[in-house]
Design a protein around this motif. Structure first.
Motif, PDB file in Angstrom:
ATOM      1  N   ALA A  67      46.247 -24.444   8.409  1.00  0.00           N
ATOM      2  CA  ALA A  67      45.636 -26.095   7.855  1.00  0.00           C
ATOM      3  C   ALA A  67      45.598 -27.137   9.435  1.00  0.00           C
ATOM      4  N   ILE A  68      46.437 -26.920   9.429  1.00  0.00           N
ATOM      5  CA  ILE A  68      46.912 -28.182  10.441  1.00  0.00           C
ATOM      6  C   ILE A  68      46.305 -28.226  11.641  1.00  0.00           C
ATOM      7  N   GLU A  69      45.759 -26.376  12.187  1.00  0.00           N
ATOM      8  CA  GLU A  69      45.320 -25.753  13.995  1.00  0.00           C
ATOM      9  C   GLU A  69      44.245 -26.128  13.311  1.00  0.00           C
ATOM     10  N   LYS A  70      43.770 -25.764  12.194  1.00  0.00           N
ATOM     11  CA  LYS A  70      42.289 -25.809  11.866  1.00  0.00           C
ATOM     12  C   LYS A  70      41.658 -27.110  12.097  1.00  0.00           C
ATOM     13  N   GLY A  71      42.601 -28.377  11.558  1.00  0.00           N
ATOM     14  CA  GLY A  71      41.908 -29.774  11.080  1.00  0.00           C
ATOM     15  C   GLY A  71      42.337 -30.869  12.547  1.00  0.00           C
ATOM     16  N   ALA A  72      43.123 -30.096  13.273  1.00  0.00           N
ATOM     17  CA  ALA A  72      43.534 -30.599  14.483  1.00  0.00           C
ATOM     18  C   ALA A  72      42.682 -29.926  15.499  1.00  0.00           C
ATOM     19  N   ARG A  73      41.708 -29.243  15.168  1.00  0.00           N
ATOM     20  CA  ARG A  73      40.748 -27.948  16.370  1.00  0.00           C
ATOM     21  C   ARG A  73      38.816 -28.919  15.606  1.00  0.00           C
ATOM     22  N   GLU A  74      39.004 -29.264  14.969  1.00  0.00           N
ATOM     23  CA  GLU A  74      37.803 -29.075  14.168  1.00  0.00           C
ATOM     24  C   GLU A  74      38.163 -31.103  14.586  1.00  0.00           C
ATOM     25  N   THR A  75      39.038 -31.906  14.456  1.00  0.00           N
ATOM     26  CA  THR A  75      38.564 -33.816  14.687  1.00  0.00           C
ATOM     27  C   THR A  75      38.838 -33.347  15.872  1.00  0.00           C
ATOM     28  N   GLY A  76      38.752 -32.395  16.918  1.00  0.00           N
ATOM     29  CA  GLY A  76      39.319 -32.466  18.283  1.00  0.00           C
ATOM     30  C   GLY A  76      40.740 -33.949  18.974  1.00  0.00           C
ATOM     31  N   LEU A  77      42.167 -33.091  17.763  1.00  0.00           N
ATOM     32  CA  LEU A  77      42.792 -34.485  17.542  1.00  0.00           C
ATOM     33  C   LEU A  77      43.946 -33.397  17.986  1.00  0.00           C
ATOM     34  N   THR A  78      45.531 -34.506  18.299  1.00  0.00           N
ATOM     35  CA  THR A  78      46.219 -32.577  18.640  1.00  0.00           C
ATOM     36  C   THR A  78      47.046 -33.291  17.274  1.00  0.00           C
ATOM     37  N   LYS A  79      47.787 -31.815  17.022  1.00  0.00           N
ATOM     38  CA  LYS A  79      48.259 -31.797  15.349  1.00  0.00           C
ATOM     39  C   LYS A  79      48.508 -33.249  15.107  1.00  0.00           C
ATOM     40  N   ASP A  80      50.257 -33.874  15.939  1.00  0.00           N
ATOM     41  CA  ASP A  80      50.661 -34.791  15.396  1.00  0.00           C
ATOM     42  C   ASP A  80      49.383 -36.005  14.865  1.00  0.00           C
ATOM     43  N   ALA A  81      48.422 -36.143  15.555  1.00  0.00           N
ATOM     44  CA  ALA A  81      47.538 -37.209  15.572  1.00  0.00           C
ATOM     45  C   ALA A  81      46.883 -36.984  14.270  1.00  0.00           C
ATOM     46  N   TRP A  82      46.629 -35.315  14.018  1.00  0.00           N
ATOM     47  CA  TRP A  82      46.235 -34.764  13.072  1.00  0.00           C
ATOM     48  C   TRP A  82      47.284 -35.609  11.525  1.00  0.00           C
ATOM     49  N   LEU A  83      48.456 -35.131  12.104  1.00  0.00           N
ATOM     50  CA  LEU A  83      48.936 -35.573  10.538  1.00  0.00           C
ATOM     51  C   LEU A  83      49.411 -36.444  10.622  1.00  0.00           C
ATOM     52  N   GLU A  84      49.314 -37.352  11.066  1.00  0.00           N
ATOM     53  CA  GLU A  84      49.687 -38.800  11.303  1.00  0.00           C
ATOM     54  C   GLU A  84      48.365 -39.894  10.564  1.00  0.00           C
ATOM     55  N   ARG A  85      46.971 -39.188  10.883  1.00  0.00           N
ATOM     56  CA  ARG A  85      45.891 -39.515  10.683  1.00  0.00           C
ATOM     57  C   ARG A  85      45.545 -38.867   8.673  1.00  0.00           C
ATOM     58  N   VAL A  86      45.786 -37.784   8.248  1.00  0.00           N
ATOM     59  CA  VAL A  86      46.643 -37.336   6.786  1.00  0.00           C
ATOM     60  C   VAL A  86      46.957 -37.918   6.449  1.00  0.00           C
ATOM     61  N   PHE A  87      48.228 -38.208   6.810  1.00  0.00           N
ATOM     62  CA  PHE A  87      49.413 -38.678   6.037  1.00  0.00           C
ATOM     63  C   PHE A  87      48.730 -40.634   5.892  1.00  0.00           C
ATOM     64  N   SER A  88      48.105 -41.010   6.876  1.00  0.00           N
ATOM     65  CA  SER A  88      47.380 -42.924   6.588  1.00  0.00           C
ATOM     66  C   SER A  88      46.848 -42.726   5.706  1.00  0.00           C
ATOM     67  N   LEU A  89      45.403 -41.510   5.321  1.00  0.00           N
ATOM     68  CA  LEU A  89      44.793 -41.600   4.661  1.00  0.00           C
ATOM     69  C   LEU A  89      45.132 -41.010   3.051  1.00  0.00           C
ATOM     70  N   ALA A  90      46.288 -40.709   2.632  1.00  0.00           N
ATOM     71  CA  ALA A  90      46.396 -40.312   1.845  1.00  0.00           C
ATOM     72  C   ALA A  90      47.135 -41.539   0.996  1.00  0.00           C
ATOM     73  N   ASN A  91      46.213 -41.266  -0.882  1.00  0.00           N
ATOM     74  CA  ASN A  91      46.871 -42.350  -2.019  1.00  0.00           C
ATOM     75  C   ASN A  91      48.286 -42.036  -2.282  1.00  0.00           C
ATOM     76  N   VAL A  92      49.074 -42.905  -1.909  1.00  0.00           N
ATOM     77  CA  VAL A  92      50.614 -42.244  -2.099  1.00  0.00           C
ATOM     78  C   VAL A  92      51.243 -43.574  -3.133  1.00  0.00           C
ATOM     79  N   GLN A  93      51.513 -43.616  -4.065  1.00  0.00           N
ATOM     80  CA  GLN A  93      52.408 -44.195  -5.274  1.00  0.00           C
ATOM     81  C   GLN A  93      54.051 -43.982  -5.339  1.00  0.00           C
ATOM     82  N   VAL A  94      54.836 -44.736  -4.643  1.00  0.00           N
ATOM     83  CA  VAL A  94      56.013 -43.724  -4.899  1.00  0.00           C
ATOM     84  C   VAL A  94      56.476 -45.076  -6.112  1.00  0.00           C
ATOM     85  N   LEU A  95      57.026 -44.445  -7.237  1.00  0.00           N
ATOM     86  CA  LEU A  95      57.494 -44.763  -8.531  1.00  0.00           C
ATOM     87  C   LEU A  95      59.292 -45.455  -8.214  1.00  0.00           C
ATOM     88  N   SER A  96      59.530 -46.839  -8.981  1.00  0.00           N
ATOM     89  CA  SER A  96      60.706 -46.526  -8.756  1.00  0.00           C
ATOM     90  C   SER A  96      62.504 -45.318  -9.314  1.00  0.00           C
TER      91      SER A  96
END
Length: 232
Positions: free
Chosen positions: A200-229
């Motif tokens: 999935a990382i290889e495909k995402g990086a290839r389709e967006t033209g990003l490096t793998k690290d940049a693609w991962l950073e983008r994916v994590f930043s766009l995710a809706n994450v709520q950490v509870l107590s």
């Protein structure tokens, strides 16, 4: 139907009649008798009691069902550690992995987990496990969106590579897994997930033209994450 026998001629008179239809005798204030059979006279009262009992039972069962639903819903909410794009991660899953790591540490270390240092170590490890589960959930969502797949042959090839890199035989590898509280099936499933994420990382990086690290950073930043107590 309540009727009366005329005391003068013996003729039956209806419930509303004040005078005998045969001899015209006065029937006022005479006791009327119920000519229905005994079972018919009791049926309405018995039927009403039965219907009332059924209603009470049904209401009681409905109350128990509602109470049970809210109890389990409340218990479920208390066990939620985080939400990732509306999907839940539970503390019980975090603690299951934590218990595996604790056993591994106990096997090779003499750390006192009841000491302040040991408790802090477990808390830090628990938080890191939660972070890893959040990242895994995000990445598995990307696996679903990217429609990548992994064959059994690919899993077997990766497994053989791990054994070769560590110089392990089949038996020694299974013993190593057992020491870590894992089965061969557990390891295969974990390997399959790793391969799916890599694709999935290889495909995402290839389709967006990003490096793998940049693609991962983008994916994590766009995710809706709520950490509870944390659960105590």
């Amino acid at each position: 139907m309540n009727v009366v026998n005329c005391p003068y001629c013996g003729h039956d008179a209806g419930p509303e009649e004040e005078f005998c239809p045969e001899c015209k005798g006065n029937l006022t204030n005479l006791e009327r008798r119920d000519q229905r059979p005994p079972e018919a006279r009791q049926a309405p009262r018995t039927g009403r009691r039965t219907a009332l009992l059924v209603l009470v039972v049904l209401l009681g069962l409905a109350g128990l069902a509602v109470a049970g639903y809210f109890f389990w819903q409340h218990r479920d909410q208390q066990d939620v550690a985080a939400r990732v794009n509306d999907e839940k991660i539970y503390w019980r899953d975090v603690d299951a992995k934590l218990d595996t790591f604790r056993k591994m540490l106990l096997a090779g270390d003499k750390t006192d987990f009841q000491s302040p240092e040991g408790k802090q170590l477990m808390q830090d490890l628990r938080n890191r496990i939660l972070d890893s589960l959040i990242q895994e959930k995000i990445l598995m969502n990307e696996v679903t969106r990217s429609h990548v797949s992994v064959s059994a042959e690919e899993v077997a090839e990766r497994l053989a590579g791990v054994k070769k890199a560590r110089g392990l035989t089949d038996q020694s590898f299974e013993e190593l897994l057992q020491n870590h509280g894992l089965t061969m099936e557990d390891f295969k499933k974990r390997t399959q997930r790793e391969l799916l994420v890599e694709k999935a990382i290889e495909k995402g990086a290839r389709e967006t033209g990003l490096t793998k690290d940049a693609w991962l950073e983008r994916v994590f930043s766009l995710a809706n994450v709520q950490v509870l107590s944390p659960k105590k």
